[in-house]
Design a protein around this motif. Structure first.
Motif, PDB file in Angstrom:
ATOM      1  N   TYR A 119      15.073  10.416   8.752  1.00 20.11           N
ATOM      2  CA  TYR A 119      13.893  11.222   8.490  1.00 20.11           C
ATOM      3  C   TYR A 119      13.245  11.721   9.778  1.00 20.11           C
ATOM      4  CZ  TYR A 119       9.383  12.667   6.892  1.00 20.11           C
ATOM      5  OH  TYR A 119       8.275  13.409   6.659  1.00 20.11           O
ATOM      6  N   GLY A 120      13.210  10.869  10.806  1.00 18.87           N
ATOM      7  CA  GLY A 120      12.563  11.220  12.080  1.00 18.87           C
ATOM      8  C   GLY A 120      13.139  12.491  12.670  1.00 18.87           C
ATOM      9  N   ILE A 121      14.466  12.574  12.725  1.00 21.41           N
ATOM     10  CA  ILE A 121      15.125  13.743  13.312  1.00 21.41           C
ATOM     11  C   ILE A 121      14.867  14.977  12.450  1.00 21.41           C
ATOM     12  CG2 ILE A 121      17.382  14.715  13.891  1.00 21.41           C
ATOM     13  CD1 ILE A 121      16.690  12.583  15.853  1.00 21.41           C
ATOM     14  N   ARG A 122      14.950  14.804  11.134  1.00 21.31           N
ATOM     15  CA  ARG A 122      14.684  15.929  10.225  1.00 21.31           C
ATOM     16  C   ARG A 122      13.260  16.428  10.403  1.00 21.31           C
ATOM     17  NH1 ARG A 122      17.284  13.683   5.736  1.00 21.31           N
ATOM     18  NH2 ARG A 122      15.304  13.249   4.728  1.00 21.31           N
ATOM     19  N   ASN A 123      12.377  15.475  10.632  1.00 19.85           N
ATOM     20  CA  ASN A 123      10.975  15.797  10.834  1.00 19.85           C
ATOM     21  C   ASN A 123      10.791  16.672  12.085  1.00 19.85           C
ATOM     22  OD1 ASN A 123       8.425  15.016  12.374  1.00 19.85           O
ATOM     23  ND2 ASN A 123       7.925  14.378  10.290  1.00 19.85           N
ATOM     24  N   ILE A 124      11.506  16.356  13.142  1.00 18.26           N
ATOM     25  CA  ILE A 124      11.425  17.182  14.369  1.00 18.26           C
ATOM     26  C   ILE A 124      11.917  18.590  14.069  1.00 18.26           C
ATOM     27  CG2 ILE A 124      12.272  17.494  16.726  1.00 18.26           C
ATOM     28  CD1 ILE A 124      12.627  14.519  16.941  1.00 18.26           C
ATOM     29  N   GLN A 125      13.060  18.665  13.398  1.00 19.69           N
ATOM     30  CA  GLN A 125      13.636  19.969  13.068  1.00 19.69           C
ATOM     31  C   GLN A 125      12.654  20.819  12.256  1.00 19.69           C
ATOM     32  OE1 GLN A 125      17.106  21.182  13.751  1.00 19.69           O
ATOM     33  NE2 GLN A 125      15.851  22.969  13.317  1.00 19.69           N
ATOM     34  N   LYS A 126      12.000  20.179  11.271  1.00 18.75           N
ATOM     35  CA  LYS A 126      11.050  20.904  10.420  1.00 18.75           C
ATOM     36  C   LYS A 126       9.878  21.428  11.239  1.00 18.75           C
ATOM     37  CE  LYS A 126      11.431  18.865   5.833  1.00 18.75           C
ATOM     38  NZ  LYS A 126      10.781  17.918   4.938  1.00 18.75           N
ATOM     39  N   ARG A 127       9.379  20.571  12.132  1.00 22.27           N
ATOM     40  CA  ARG A 127       8.233  21.004  12.927  1.00 22.27           C
ATOM     41  C   ARG A 127       8.622  22.138  13.875  1.00 22.27           C
ATOM     42  NH1 ARG A 127       5.488  16.256  15.745  1.00 22.27           N
ATOM     43  NH2 ARG A 127       7.423  15.109  15.402  1.00 22.27           N
ATOM     44  N   LEU A 128       9.838  22.084  14.424  1.00 22.34           N
ATOM     45  CA  LEU A 128      10.296  23.189  15.283  1.00 22.34           C
ATOM     46  C   LEU A 128      10.395  24.482  14.476  1.00 22.34           C
ATOM     47  CD1 LEU A 128      13.091  21.510  17.433  1.00 22.34           C
ATOM     48  CD2 LEU A 128      10.900  22.344  18.237  1.00 22.34           C
ATOM     49  N   ASP A 129      10.910  24.370  13.246  1.00 20.33           N
ATOM     50  CA  ASP A 129      11.025  25.555  12.381  1.00 20.33           C
ATOM     51  C   ASP A 129       9.649  26.167  12.129  1.00 20.33           C
ATOM     52  OD1 ASP A 129      13.684  25.142  12.257  1.00 20.33           O
ATOM     53  OD2 ASP A 129      13.692  24.207  10.274  1.00 20.33           O
ATOM     54  N   LEU A 130       8.661  25.291  11.938  1.00 22.07           N
ATOM     55  CA  LEU A 130       7.316  25.788  11.645  1.00 22.07           C
ATOM     56  C   LEU A 130       6.640  26.378  12.872  1.00 22.07           C
ATOM     57  CD1 LEU A 130       6.069  22.858   9.422  1.00 22.07           C
ATOM     58  CD2 LEU A 130       6.212  25.225   8.704  1.00 22.07           C
ATOM     59  N   LEU A 131       6.889  25.758  14.014  1.00 14.95           N
ATOM     60  CA  LEU A 131       6.223  26.220  15.234  1.00 14.95           C
ATOM     61  C   LEU A 131       6.855  27.495  15.798  1.00 14.95           C
ATOM     62  CD1 LEU A 131       5.717  22.816  17.036  1.00 14.95           C
ATOM     63  CD2 LEU A 131       3.907  24.388  16.444  1.00 14.95           C
ATOM     64  N   PHE A 132       8.159  27.608  15.678  1.00 14.61           N
ATOM     65  CA  PHE A 132       8.848  28.765  16.258  1.00 14.61           C
ATOM     66  C   PHE A 132       9.711  29.446  15.200  1.00 14.61           C
ATOM     67  CE2 PHE A 132       8.556  25.287  19.398  1.00 14.61           C
ATOM     68  CZ  PHE A 132       7.621  25.857  20.250  1.00 14.61           C
ATOM     69  N   PRO A 133       9.055  30.014  14.171  1.00 14.92           N
ATOM     70  CA  PRO A 133       9.825  30.519  13.032  1.00 14.92           C
ATOM     71  C   PRO A 133      10.810  31.639  13.377  1.00 14.92           C
ATOM     72  CG  PRO A 133       7.525  31.207  12.890  1.00 14.92           C
ATOM     73  CD  PRO A 133       7.621  30.234  14.020  1.00 14.92           C
ATOM     74  N   GLU A 134      10.440  32.530  14.338  1.00 13.62           N
ATOM     75  CA  GLU A 134      11.301  33.691  14.602  1.00 13.62           C
ATOM     76  C   GLU A 134      12.010  33.560  15.942  1.00 13.62           C
ATOM     77  OE1 GLU A 134      11.549  36.412  12.613  1.00 13.62           O
ATOM     78  OE2 GLU A 134      10.064  35.862  11.116  1.00 13.62           O
ATOM     79  N   GLN A 135      11.785  32.458  16.627  1.00 12.77           N
ATOM     80  CA  GLN A 135      12.371  32.345  17.962  1.00 12.77           C
ATOM     81  C   GLN A 135      13.529  31.350  17.968  1.00 12.77           C
ATOM     82  OE1 GLN A 135       8.242  31.864  18.864  1.00 12.77           O
ATOM     83  NE2 GLN A 135       8.604  32.752  20.864  1.00 12.77           N
ATOM     84  N   VAL A 136      14.313  31.482  19.018  1.00 10.69           N
ATOM     85  CA  VAL A 136      15.503  30.620  19.105  1.00 10.69           C
ATOM     86  C   VAL A 136      15.067  29.164  19.319  1.00 10.69           C
ATOM     87  CG1 VAL A 136      17.584  30.152  20.450  1.00 10.69           C
ATOM     88  CG2 VAL A 136      16.832  32.512  20.082  1.00 10.69           C
ATOM     89  N   HIS A 137      15.568  28.249  18.515  1.00 13.44           N
ATOM     90  CA  HIS A 137      15.329  26.824  18.729  1.00 13.44           C
ATOM     91  C   HIS A 137      16.427  26.038  18.009  1.00 13.44           C
ATOM     92  CE1 HIS A 137      13.301  27.601  14.855  1.00 13.44           C
ATOM     93  NE2 HIS A 137      13.778  26.434  14.542  1.00 13.44           N
ATOM     94  N   TYR A 138      16.757  24.880  18.529  1.00 22.49           N
ATOM     95  CA  TYR A 138      17.724  24.041  17.809  1.00 22.49           C
ATOM     96  C   TYR A 138      17.572  22.592  18.202  1.00 22.49           C
ATOM     97  CZ  TYR A 138      20.634  24.251  22.055  1.00 22.49           C
ATOM     98  OH  TYR A 138      21.094  24.168  23.344  1.00 22.49           O
ATOM     99  N   LEU A 139      18.121  21.742  17.345  1.00 27.02           N
ATOM    100  CA  LEU A 139      18.208  20.319  17.649  1.00 27.02           C
ATOM    101  C   LEU A 139      19.586  19.896  17.196  1.00 27.02           C
ATOM    102  CD1 LEU A 139      15.643  17.572  16.824  1.00 27.02           C
ATOM    103  CD2 LEU A 139      18.024  17.245  16.291  1.00 27.02           C
ATOM    104  N   ASN A 140      20.383  19.371  18.093  1.00 26.56           N
ATOM    105  CA  ASN A 140      21.662  18.871  17.611  1.00 26.56           C
ATOM    106  C   ASN A 140      22.121  17.623  18.369  1.00 26.56           C
ATOM    107  OD1 ASN A 140      23.029  19.725  19.909  1.00 26.56           O
ATOM    108  ND2 ASN A 140      23.371  21.759  19.047  1.00 26.56           N
ATOM    109  N   MET A 141      23.044  16.933  17.729  1.00 23.45           N
ATOM    110  CA  MET A 141      23.539  15.681  18.285  1.00 23.45           C
ATOM    111  C   MET A 141      25.040  15.803  18.481  1.00 23.45           C
ATOM    112  SD  MET A 141      23.402  11.998  16.519  1.00 23.45           S
ATOM    113  CE  MET A 141      21.645  11.836  16.514  1.00 23.45           C
ATOM    114  N   ARG A 142      25.522  15.473  19.672  1.00 24.63           N
ATOM    115  CA  ARG A 142      26.967  15.542  19.855  1.00 24.63           C
ATOM    116  C   ARG A 142      27.433  14.443  20.800  1.00 24.63           C
ATOM    117  NH1 ARG A 142      28.002  19.576  24.086  1.00 24.63           N
ATOM    118  NH2 ARG A 142      26.006  20.266  24.887  1.00 24.63           N
ATOM    119  N   TYR A 143      28.744  14.269  20.855  1.00 19.34           N
ATOM    120  CA  TYR A 143      29.313  13.203  21.667  1.00 19.34           C
ATOM    121  C   TYR A 143      30.046  13.781  22.850  1.00 19.34           C
ATOM    122  CZ  TYR A 143      28.351  10.892  17.343  1.00 19.34           C
ATOM    123  OH  TYR A 143      27.710  10.429  16.247  1.00 19.34           O
TER     124      TYR A 143
END
Lengths: 413, 250
Positions: free
Chosen positions: B211-235
């Protein structure tokens, strides 16, 4: 929007009306609206593709290399002079008609005003004055035709036009359709390469970009139509000489002093806002994309100082050039039309192609333009504009194919 | 030739067109601000709701009883061993940690505040993990005054502990990088364990995380609706990298 209600509109719409009839007048407004609408459609894609740029030159810096960058930057600078020159001629004609003093003096004061607003004041001041201009423009184009046609009635004007200028009333004018199609091409090239439109693209909030351009296109389209009605008022009582002075002669036809003042403010507003926007955009283009790469050690203060000098010199140059202007406005438009048409394929590739851009790509504009005006001299200007467009398209595709070879050979080494 | 009727119609259009244009323009200008305000209001409400979720989540889920009791046990052990200095330090950072959680209600906070908060959390974790834990932080000076949604780095760091360090033995290496480039802020949190079973090619979408990570993603979507933003996890190699990009705001 004020940027697009340019002196070009005021100066070229009489030409298109007189040469291609009422159809030409309507076509002119549709063409302009379509080109702005088209740019609005691309606008979001451009913003997503290039999120960190501010001007058209920044895009070139990101996409083009070496001589390709330089050539494109200089072409854009040259294209900017076209619009500035037209406004200057318009202002000269207006002041010559209005005041009993040599137009050099009145034009000097006008340019001085522009220098203070655009050269020294910058974008904030330009935007302040744009709002006032829009108000006067709409006030004039609403009140003047309304007053006149209520007073005189359409019948008297119709009779006058039928007597003196019957050619305007022919609707089956095939050349007019061709003119509209060609002019649409030119207008698209003009919008795509316009520095101040690109500046505004990055000034508007992203979510509003598309709707702003679309509503501008719609609102803009109503202006040339109204201008054509104002022109009919000028010409229905007799023949005329030079077409580019036509609209300004309206001031001699209007009786109430209120409308005369309104008309003057309309012309002044339209011409000055365009010159201001153009001077500002051209100066930024020159300083940021031509001077700065040559002298990268420049401080902000030096850049500001150079921009004042450049805008002052540009206006001085315009002041001198307007004294030697002897030309048909439509010919001038056709001359630049070849360049605008040729620049469309190149601009589209720069904006939308995901591949690396060849250094040769911008040369397609020069090649398309030169070949079309030299080898196809026997054809009409309308035809050679299309040839210029197609030739540039072919050269662009070829240069992009060459780019593959260019890059693959570099990597293989 | 155009008859008089058509000509009259043409004139009528010419006279009416600018009226329509002026009306449209006025309409857009008058209502633009109101539509804007409505949109902003809706976005603000949604943001506040998300923040409440974030606070709730922080208070009830992410500061799990598990972590809380572990910390208390650590404190108890320190008391039993009579390591008074460390115990005092532990209680102090724990107090600061909880205070920050309760007082933060803004939708954006300064990076330096978030880092200070993360430091408190890490200080507690250092008491638990001792030499096992190795923390490296690189925060660009320019970014310290920039803004970011609260608990962003904290949530990602907690995730690293919860799914990485606590479940695995051996050294726990945590690396936090904050830097800017081309008008964007980049936050990277590296940890030396795989959070999920090894799969080199798999790119994890935030939806699959907690939930924590999803929560960050949601807040980024709300704060920067039309601008480039992402959150991802990789190895990368044998480390897990969580990276976030969003427009630099000051």
């Amino acid at each position: 929007m004020a940027r697009w209600i340019t002196g070009n509109t005021i100066l070229s719409s009489p030409e298109s009306l007189v040469k291609y009839g009422l159809l030409g007048g309507i076509g002119y407004s549709l063409v302009g609206a379509f080109s702005i609408f088209m740019f609005g459609t691309f606008a979001n894609k451009i913003r997503f593709r290039f999120p960190d740029v501010e001007t058209i030159g920044d895009v070139f810096q990101e996409r083009l290399r070496k001589d390709g960058y330089w050539l494109m930057t200089i072409i854009i600078l040259f294209l900017g002079l076209d619009s500035l020159f037209m406004q200057a001629v318009g202002a000269a004609v207006l002041f010559d008609l209005l005041f009993n003093i040599p137009f050099t003096v009145s034009l000097f004061f006008f340019f001085f005003y522009c220098f203070i607003i655009a050269g020294l004041g910058g974008m904030k001041w330009i935007q302040k004055f744009e709002g006032i201009s829009i108000f006067f423009i709409f006030a004039a184009i609403i009140f003047i035709p309304l007053y006149f046609f209520i007073q005189e009635g359409a019948f008297k004007v119709y009779d006058g036009i039928r007597l003196y200028h019957p050619y305007l009333l022919f609707a089956k004018n095939h050349e007019a359709y061709f003119f509209i199609a060609t002019f649409m091409l030119v207008a698209c090239g003009q919008v795509l390469t316009d520095r101040s439109t690109w500046q505004r693209l990055y000034m508007i909030e992203q979510k509003k970009v598309r709707i702003t351009f679309w509503s501008t296109a719609f609102v803009w389209s109503t202006i040339p139509i109204a201008l054509s009605a104002m022109l009919l008022i000028v010409i229905f009582e007799g023949s005329f000489g030079e077409t580019y002075t036509l609209l300004f002669q309206l001031i001699t036809k209007i009786d109430p002093i209120f409308l005369s003042v309104l008309f003057f403010l309309f012309c002044f507003g339209a011409l000055s806002t365009t010159i201001n926007a153009e001077i500002h955009a051209t100066t930024i283009h020159f300083i940021k994309h031509i001077r700065l790469p040559l002298k990268s050690s420049m401080t902000d203060q030096q850049m500001r100082k150079e921009s004042y000098i450049f805008s002052g010199l540009l206006l001085l140059f315009l002041l001198i050039v307007t004294h030697f202007a002897k030309f048909t406005l439509l010919d001038f438009l056709f001359f630049y039309g070849h360049l605008y048409a040729a620049s469309i394929p190149v601009m589209l590739i720069i904006i939308f192609s995901k591949r690396k851009i060849s250094r040769l790509l911008p040369y397609s504009i020069i090649a398309g333009w030169l070949i079309s005006v030299t080898l196809f001299g026997g054809l009409t200007s309308l035809q050679t504009i299309w040839i210029s467009f197609f030739l540039s398209g072919v050269f662009s595709v070829l240069s992009m194919l060459f780019a593959r070879v260019e890059f693959s050979s570099r990597y293989s080494k | 030739m155009m008859p008089l009727e058509s000509f009259s119609l043409y004139v009528l259009i010419c006279v009416l067109a600018p009226l329509v244009g002026a009306f449209t323009l006025s309409f857009v200008m008058i209502f633009e601000r109101q539509i804007d305000n409505l949109q902003k209001e809706a976005s603000k409400l949604a943001l506040e709701k998300e923040l409440q979720h974030a606070n709730y989540d922080q208070l009830n889920q992410q500061i799990q009883p598990h972590f809380f009791f572990n910390t208390l046990n650590t404190m108890l052990s320190l008391a039993r061993l009579d390591r008074k200095e460390e115990l005092i330090k532990g209680l102090e950072v724990m107090a600061k940690f909880f205070k920050f959680k309760y007082v933060t209600h803004a939708s954006l906070i300064k990076v330096e505040d978030e880092i200070a908060y993360v430091n408190n959390y890490l200080d507690i974790q250092i008491l638990r993990f001792a030499e096992r834990l190795e923390v490296t932080k690189n925060v660009e000076a320019f970014c310290e005054n920039a803004l970011l949604p609260p608990f962003m780095i904290q949530t990602i760091v907690e995730n690293a502990f919860k799914h990485g360090f606590e479940k695995n033995m051996g050294p726990a290496r945590l690396k936090i990088n904050v830097y800017n480039s081309d008008g964007f802020m980049y936050i990277e949190v590296w940890n030396s364990y795989f959070i999920e079973p090894i799969n080199e090619k798999k790119e994890y979408s935030p939806q699959e995380e907690g939930y924590g990570i999803r929560n960050i993603q949601k807040r980024l979507d709300l704060l920067f609706p039309e601008q480039v933003h992402y959150l991802n996890m990789r190895y990368i190699g044998d480390e897990t990298l969580v990276e976030v990009k969003f427009p630099l705001t000051k």
